[in-house]
Enzyme design. Structure first.
Site, PDB file in Angstrom:
ATOM      1  N   GLU A  90       0.828  -1.221   0.000  1.00 54.15           N
ATOM      2  CA  GLU A  90       0.000   0.000   0.000  1.00 54.15           C
ATOM      3  C   GLU A  90       0.853   1.258   0.000  1.00 54.15           C
ATOM      4  OE1 GLU A  90      -3.152   0.101  -0.481  1.00 54.15           O
ATOM      5  OE2 GLU A  90      -3.380  -2.076  -0.468  1.00 54.15           O
ATOM      6  N   GLY A  91       2.001   1.177  -0.675  1.00 54.97           N
ATOM      7  CA  GLY A  91       2.950   2.296  -0.695  1.00 54.97           C
ATOM      8  C   GLY A  91       3.920   2.153   0.452  1.00 54.97           C
TER       9      GLY A  91
END
Length: 276
Positions: A90-91
């Site tokens: 998610e980054g």
């Protein structure tokens, strides 16, 4: 408690924004997505802070288990492996750290945040602010509010002082850490204030102790991030003044810290669970 407070706060901001949308029209989901994107910086703060707190907690759990914490027969071994991915997907946390100041600056440029006027005011008043002192003045958590005001002023002062150096990833990430620590501490204090009046005497004591520990930990990390930021930005002309301001404005009294930690440990032991 701090991680929960951050998540609750961000979720509340999103819920409030989405509640203002007209559910009619073919473009509803497009407007829905744009409304969520308005809080991308807050979501990035939650992702970075909570994933790193999870790693700290799970690492402590493994340490408590000793060698047993490292073998598959014990659940904590799985927790340790599972927690590590949180800082990657998610980054990555590094990417999210770069996003946080970038998104805040973009929001300011779009007129959604009165940032630069606050920066100018902070730079004028920075030397006039006093260190947070243990004087409640009849208000619970007044000390922590004073600390938060100082941390915000110092962040704004540094943001103005670094100038073009904020284009450097190292400076950007240090600025992000300052924002994260402010947001986490403020979220914990606001939540504690909200539940405090209706809490039992025992829970009030636990809340005071929790806020004490959170304020100490977050102010300490803020101090390190502020020092990194000034060093990475090469603010040599302001070195003496900045060092004094960083020391003064990130100061939090340590009296009662050990008692607070012992109270929380005893409360968890007595109740056999997380008590808040």
């Amino acid at each position: 408690f701090a991680s929960e407070s951050v998540v609750y706060r961000v979720a509340g901001l999103l819920d409030q924004r989405l509640a203002t949308l007209d559910h009619g029209g073919a473009d509803y989901y497009e407007r829905y997505q744009k409304a969520i994107e308005e809080y991308a910086a807050e979501c990035a703060i939650a992702k970075v802070f909570c994933s790193e707190q999870l790693d700290f907690v799970v690492d402590e759990a493994v340490q408590i288990h000793g060698g047993y914490g490292y073998i598959a027969e014990y659940a904590v071994e799985r927790y340790y492996r599972d927690s590590r991915i949180q800082r990657i997907f998610e980054g990555t946390n590094e990417i999210n750290r770069i996003l946080i100041p970038t998104l805040l600056l973009r929001r300011a440029e779009a007129g959604g945040l009165e940032l630069w006027s606050s920066v100018a005011k902070a730079r004028e008043t920075l030397t006039l602010l006093e260190a947070a002192e243990d004087d409640r003045g009849g208000r619970e958590f007044a000390l922590e509010h004073s600390l938060l005001a100082n941390m915000k002023a110092l962040f704004l002062g540094l943001l103005g002082a670094v100038g073009d150096a904020r284009e450097s990833q190292e400076v950007t990430m240090a600025l992000a850490d300052l924002v994260i620590e402010i947001f986490a501490l403020e979220s914990a204090v606001l939540r504690a204030e909200q539940v405090y009046p209706a809490a039992s005497d025992r829970k009030k004591g636990a809340l005071r102790a929790t806020v004490k520990v959170v304020a100490f930990e977050r102010s300490a990390q803020f101090h390190l991030a502020a020092t990194r930021c000034s060093g990475y930005a090469g603010l040599m002309a302001y070195r003496t003044m900045l060092r004094k301001n960083i020391q003064r404005l990130s100061y939090y009294p340590v009296e009662g810290l050990l008692d607070a930690k012992r109270l929380l440990a005893q409360t968890a032991t007595d109740e056999g669970r997380y008590a808040l």
